[in-house]
Structures are given as structure tokens and as C-alpha cells.
Design a protein around this motif. Structure first.
Motif, PDB file in Angstrom:
ATOM      1  N   VAL B  71       0.819  -1.210   0.000  1.00  0.00           N
ATOM      2  CA  VAL B  71       0.000   0.000   0.000  1.00  0.00           C
ATOM      3  C   VAL B  71       0.856   1.265   0.000  1.00  0.00           C
ATOM      4  O   VAL B  71       0.398   2.344  -0.386  1.00  0.00           O
ATOM      5  N   SER B  72       2.123   1.142   0.384  1.00  0.00           N
ATOM      6  CA  SER B  72       2.959   2.351   0.466  1.00  0.00           C
ATOM      7  C   SER B  72       3.684   2.648  -0.843  1.00  0.00           C
ATOM      8  O   SER B  72       4.415   3.624  -0.933  1.00  0.00           O
ATOM      9  N   SER B  77      -0.618   4.483  -5.426  1.00  0.00           N
ATOM     10  CA  SER B  77      -1.451   5.611  -5.007  1.00  0.00           C
ATOM     11  C   SER B  77      -1.983   6.334  -6.229  1.00  0.00           C
ATOM     12  O   SER B  77      -3.104   6.816  -6.246  1.00  0.00           O
ATOM     13  N   LEU B  80      -4.564   4.186  -7.789  1.00  0.00           N
ATOM     14  CA  LEU B  80      -5.708   4.273  -6.862  1.00  0.00           C
ATOM     15  C   LEU B  80      -6.517   5.540  -7.087  1.00  0.00           C
ATOM     16  O   LEU B  80      -7.743   5.506  -7.110  1.00  0.00           O
ATOM     17  N   ARG B  81      -5.797   6.648  -7.220  1.00  0.00           N
ATOM     18  CA  ARG B  81      -6.476   7.926  -7.395  1.00  0.00           C
ATOM     19  C   ARG B  81      -7.363   7.864  -8.646  1.00  0.00           C
ATOM     20  O   ARG B  81      -8.504   8.300  -8.628  1.00  0.00           O
ATOM     21  N   GLU B  84     -10.297   5.436  -7.919  1.00  0.00           N
ATOM     22  CA  GLU B  84     -11.276   6.028  -7.005  1.00  0.00           C
ATOM     23  C   GLU B  84     -12.085   7.111  -7.700  1.00  0.00           C
ATOM     24  O   GLU B  84     -13.290   7.245  -7.480  1.00  0.00           O
ATOM     25  N   GLY B  85     -11.413   7.854  -8.583  1.00  0.00           N
ATOM     26  CA  GLY B  85     -12.116   8.891  -9.333  1.00  0.00           C
ATOM     27  C   GLY B  85     -13.192   8.286 -10.221  1.00  0.00           C
ATOM     28  O   GLY B  85     -14.338   8.742 -10.231  1.00  0.00           O
ATOM     29  N   LEU B  96     -10.020  -1.063   0.552  1.00  0.00           N
ATOM     30  CA  LEU B  96      -8.677  -1.501   0.196  1.00  0.00           C
ATOM     31  C   LEU B  96      -8.212  -2.638   1.083  1.00  0.00           C
ATOM     32  O   LEU B  96      -8.624  -2.758   2.228  1.00  0.00           O
ATOM     33  N   ASP B 279       5.643  11.131  -9.619  1.00  0.00           N
ATOM     34  CA  ASP B 279       6.229  12.454  -9.437  1.00  0.00           C
ATOM     35  C   ASP B 279       7.591  12.423  -8.752  1.00  0.00           C
ATOM     36  O   ASP B 279       8.483  13.194  -9.076  1.00  0.00           O
ATOM     37  N   GLU B 280       7.717  11.551  -7.773  1.00  0.00           N
ATOM     38  CA  GLU B 280       8.938  11.577  -6.977  1.00  0.00           C
ATOM     39  C   GLU B 280      10.190  11.383  -7.816  1.00  0.00           C
ATOM     40  O   GLU B 280      11.262  11.878  -7.452  1.00  0.00           O
TER      41      GLU B 280
END
Lengths: 336, 336
Positions: B71-72, B77, B80-81, B84-85, B96, B279-280
Motif C-alpha cells: 500500500v505504500s 497511489s 488508486l487515485r 477512485e475517481g 482496500l 512524481d517523486e
């Protein structure tokens, strides 16, 4: 004679326990034939499935909902690991919700968990969650324990880091090293620990007889990208800071990368102290100093509280502060 | 006359929709008095709650389960975004599960979601998930779509990155820059995309007439800490590599930090290419080159597949490959 367990019956029939369990509930996804076989085996074995109990309010579903504000924050993964470990011992399944800081999504998930008769809920409240949001839920929700953030003005079991001490020790150390212009990055007044933290930082400045400059507080969502972007703003102020205290681990890691991009040498010409105790702080370059908290312990305490609350819904609510500890690395050095 | 909606009734009574909904289901957490008021208001308004429907197999619960291996991982994420949208548009709530790569935890969650009559499940299979694990579930599970990883030898809708092309383009570029000793870090043969990736890398070496050294494949769980730890092992081999291709974003970010700690200058004396498009990678120092994938698009396609599968359970299963694109930054440079 010992009553057979569900898994013994499943084994005997050559079926999975899931199939037997669903057959017992007369789930239509299981064929009539299989359902009949299961029924017969159960009858023979004397196994009694308390079907009526499943619908009762008091029945345990062995399900716990965990509501996270940001599922990708690695500090929550660590708390999660502890929580999941404790709950696995109790035979409970964990359902997660990623609110992405959205209060409505949080309410919707808690409502669904209520309909499913979850045993309890662990909540990292979304930014801006109000006492009224929780008051509304109290009517139907299973027991809730808050972690990492509290809901101000609302009596609910909460387990949070001792942020006042964290802010105090971090600021005190930087002041002792001669830093006077210290930035504070991440978090907002919409998150309860932020205010505790600021209190500790101000206290350290007061004790040192120094003035704290409110203009060096850079509020933002405590996520990596926003820490990265804050770097430019920090260096852009008149008489820029020579040190910073990050609100959590990821915002500080973002800030570090942003400062490095702009040519700052962390631990040489800029000192940085993070928060929380995730591995990545040590796996970065340089490793970051941190007001560390035992996240495993935090997760353990949360589940203790939740289990107590489930067994005694009327006990007074408790706030537990988890101690923090300043762990120093090469990311801080004397002001020069 | 338009039938009133549940929220109109709630408003009229000064209650939340959650309370009205629970009262309709005669949930005992709602007081008798409130239940009576709701019942009366519903009767007057002509609102009909199809209570019997709620227990039927075919009924929609507007719940979708999403099973993540870790999950991390920030790439999830992002997926997921998107998911979820898309699901929010359909009025569905997301539950989840964090399997932490544990197959039993995965089975347990899918079983619970089945008991709760979830509409569907999105699955990033835990490492080592076998066709037999899914075959077992097929008997009771709602429709499942796999994302990011497939289950080899099992017909199930899957949406994965085009890893063969990703591996091929990354290796080809490094070879063109004169690198010959290229390490491959993260992933294991227990994860389906790993094998696709290796195929692409080998193909690039073959075309370049170079020999690929299997000793430079450093398998590990694709997490940050393991990438960090791999750095020492990579530099410890005889004739050490001058470049590396990371299996996913986080393992590569860990590797970068580890290499930097050991004195390597990324993009100067060591070239690094990551994977995925988080992004990271751009917020790190230096920003990392990557075989990028549109994670938003991946999430969107997954939900398209899931909704199709829900509406037509017997359609043939589909495998969709999401294209990747090599995005170059200062993290790669010619061999010297």
C-alpha cells in the motif's frame, strides 16, 4: 466429543473453508449440489451454524476498518503493519480506506463499515474533520479510535505523538547549534498536531531568549511534492533560514531533495530535522535527523485502545501521547 | 410526481442520509423513535426501499475491493487515485486491502468482499499467487481484474505495463551510450512482469551483439529499502556495472540513495533508469530517467474492464498492455 471445526469439515469434503462458509450462508454463488453436500456434512457432524446471530447488532464480524488520510505515506504503512499484526492475532480482517484528505469519503466509508457491522474503526482523520462530523457518526458507527491526529473538542480515544516535545527538542537543538532563522515546513492549523508542535517550538525560542519569526512557517499538505516545492520559497525570503524542521517524514524528504536541487548541501550549509521514524530517513543521502517515534508501538497501543473500547463502550475516552526521541545524523551541523 | 431522493428525505427530517439509510434497514443502532419517524416520512413520500433486494446475489452493493501488494508504493497511489475517481462517478465505495505480498491475506479479503456481495475486485496479485489460488476463489468471488501483474496460466482480465518494450528501450539506450555492464535491480521471477522485462533487455543485448551477464541481475522485493541495500552488492562484483535499470520507481529511488551514499555520482559516473511515472522520480536529485507509464490511464482502463466484466461475466478475458515511454533526464550519460 469435540465439535468439528469448519476447516475440518471443509477438508473432509475437499472444499475450501470459504466455499463451506458461503454454502452455510446459502450464498447463491455456490451450486445447489455443493450446498446440499455441505448441509449434509454439517448435519452429520453436529455442527451448528448460528445463522440468526449473523444479523444481530452485537455479533462480531471480525472486521476492522482503517481510515488513512494518505495511503502512500510510509509512516502509516509502518503503523498499518503493527495494526495488521495485532489484528491477525485476533483473527480480524482489515479493510482500508484512503480518504485522500476528503471528509465525505471518510464519512461514506465509515457508514459502509457500519452497515457491515464492523467491530471497530481506526481513524486518521482527514484534514478539517470537525467534531460535528464525528457526532453525526456516533449514532451508528462502531467504536472509533483516532491515531496520529485528534479531533479537537470531541471526546474520542486518540493515540498521537507527543508533538510538543518533538517541536521543543528539535528547535532547542538547532538553537544550541547557533541557528536563529529556523523554518517550519508542512502541516496546517487544520491538523491538530501542528498546533502542539508550534507550541513546543515557540517554547524553545522563548527559553533561548530568541524571537521566532512566524514568516518562516511554511504551511502545506504534508506530502513529498509539497515539501519539494517549498524549498524555493524558503530560500527566497529575505535573510533566509539556515535550518528547517519538517512536519513529517515525507514532507522533509521532499524538502531535502528540493534544497539539494537548488544547490544546498544538507548538513553542511543547511540543517534539517524530520519527524517520525521511517526507514527511508536513514536510507536517504545524507540520512536525516528526526524526532523519531516508535510507529510499531503506536500501532500496538491503538489496537489495545480499540479492543478495550469494543469491550467497554462506556469507559471514559483516553488520549495517549507516544514519546518522541531526537535522533541526530549528519543532516545537522553548527551554524556558520 | 418525482420520487423524493433519500437525501431529500434526510434533509426534511434534519437527519444525515447515513442515519436514514440505517433506519430503513432497521439497524438497531438507530433509536426506535428515529426509525419510526423515518418510516413515517418514507410512507408519506411514497419512497419504496427494496429491502428484499439487498440480500439477493445480483443486488449491487456499490462496493469495490482493491487489493494491493504494498500500500505504500506511490505508483499504486496514483493508480488508486484514478480508480477512485472513476468509481466515485459510479457512486461506488472503495475498500482496500494491503496484502504485504501475503497470499493468505489476499484470499481472506476476497472471501470477505464476497460475503459482503462486493460488485467487483481489482487485484495486484501478491508475489507467488498461483492459478490455483484464483481457481478456488472463482466459485464465490465477484468479478476480478488484475492490474500491474498477471497470473500466469490463468484466464483473467489483466491490465499491465508493456514491460518487454520498457526493458528493451531502456537497455537499448544504455547500450547506445556505450554501457556494457548493466545491472537489473528488483523484482523476481515470482512476479509476472519481471520475465517480460528480462525478455526485452535480452533482446536489446542480442541486437547490439553484446552478451548479457546474468550475474548482474539482482532480484529483490521491489521496495525502497531493498534497492538501497542492493547498492553495495552491485558495486562489489568484479568488473562492476556502470549503469542499472530498476524494476519499479521505489526500488530505483532506494538504489539511487544507496549508490550516492557509496560515493557514486548519478548521471556522472553511474547511469540509472527507473520505471513507472511517479512524481517523486522528478522530485529527486538528480531527477531520474524512467520507462514511464501513464498510471492514471492504467487505472482508467482497469475500471473500464471491471465494469464490462460486471455487466458481462461470460465475455472472453482480455489482457491490455499499457505502453511505456522512455523519459530521459540527467541521470544517464555516456559510458566513459
Amino acid at each position: 466429543m469435540q465439535k468439528p471445526t469448519l476447516s475440518q469439515i471443509a477438508k473432509q469434503l475437499g472444499l475450501s473453508t470459504a466455499t463451506v462458509s458461503l454454502a452455510m450462508k446459502e450464498n447463491s454463488r455456490i451450486s445447489d449440489q455443493t450446498r446440499a453436500r455441505v448441509k449434509e456434512a454439517l448435519r452429520e457432524s453436529g455442527y451448528v451454524y448460528q445463522r440468526s446471530a449473523a444479523g444481530l447488532r452485537k455479533s462480531k464480524t471480525d472486521t476492522v476498518g482503517i481510515v488513512l488520510n494518505n495511503v502512500s505515506d510510509p509512516s502509516f504503512s509502518e503503523i498499518l503493519r503493527a495494526i495488521e499484526g495485532e489484528l491477525a492475532k485476533e483473527g480480524k480482517t482489515v479493510f482500508l480506506c484512503n480518504t485522500d484528505e476528503k471528509v465525505e469519503r471518510q464519512s461514506e466509508f465509515i457508514r459502509k463499515m457500519s452497515e457491515y457491522n464492523a467491530d471497530g474503526i481506526v481513524l486518521v482523520p482527514a484534514m478539517g474533520t470537525q467534531a460535528t462530523d464525528l457526532e453525526e457518526m456516533k449514532k451508528f458507527s462502531p467504536p472509533i479510535v483516532c491515531v496520529s491526529r485528534e479531533i479537537s473538542g470531541y471526546p474520542i480515544d486518540s493515540v498521537v505523538a507527543d508533538e510538543t516535545i518533538a517541536g521543543y527538542t528539535a528547535a532547542k537543538h538547532l538553537l544550541k547549534l547557533g541557528h536563529r532563522r529556523i523554518a517550519v515546513v508542512g502541516g496546517t492549523v487544520n491538523i491538530s498536531p501542528f498546533n502542539r508542535r508550534m507550541k513546543g517550538i515557540r517554547q524553545a525560542f522563548d527559553e533561548a531568549g530568541q524571537e521566532f519569526d512566524r514568516a518562516l512557517v511554511f504551511e502545506c499538505r504534508p506530502v513529498r511534492a509539497q515539501g519539494y516545492e517549498a524549498a524555493a520559497r524558503i530560500l527566497d525570503v529575505e535573510d533566509p533560514p539556515t535550518a528547517a524542521i519538517g512536519y513529517n517524514a515525507i514532507v522533509t524528504l521532499g524538502l531535502k531533495a528540493g534544497l539539494q536541487r537548488l544547490g544546498k548541501k544538507i548538513g553542511v550549509d543547511f540543517s534539517l530535522i524530520a519527524n517520525e521514524g521511517i526507514d527511508e530517513l536513514q536510507h536517504s543521502n545524507p540520512p536525516l535527523s528526526t524526532t523519531s517515534i516508535d510507529l510499531q508501538e503506536m500501532g500496538r497501543v491503538v489496537i489495545q485502545h480499540l479492543l478495550s473500547r469494543i469491550s467497554d463502550p462506556t469507559a471514559p475516552t483516553k488520549l495517549t501521547l507516544i514519546p518522541t526521541e531526537l535522533i541526530l545524523t549528519d543532516s545537522v551541523s553548527p551554524h556558520r
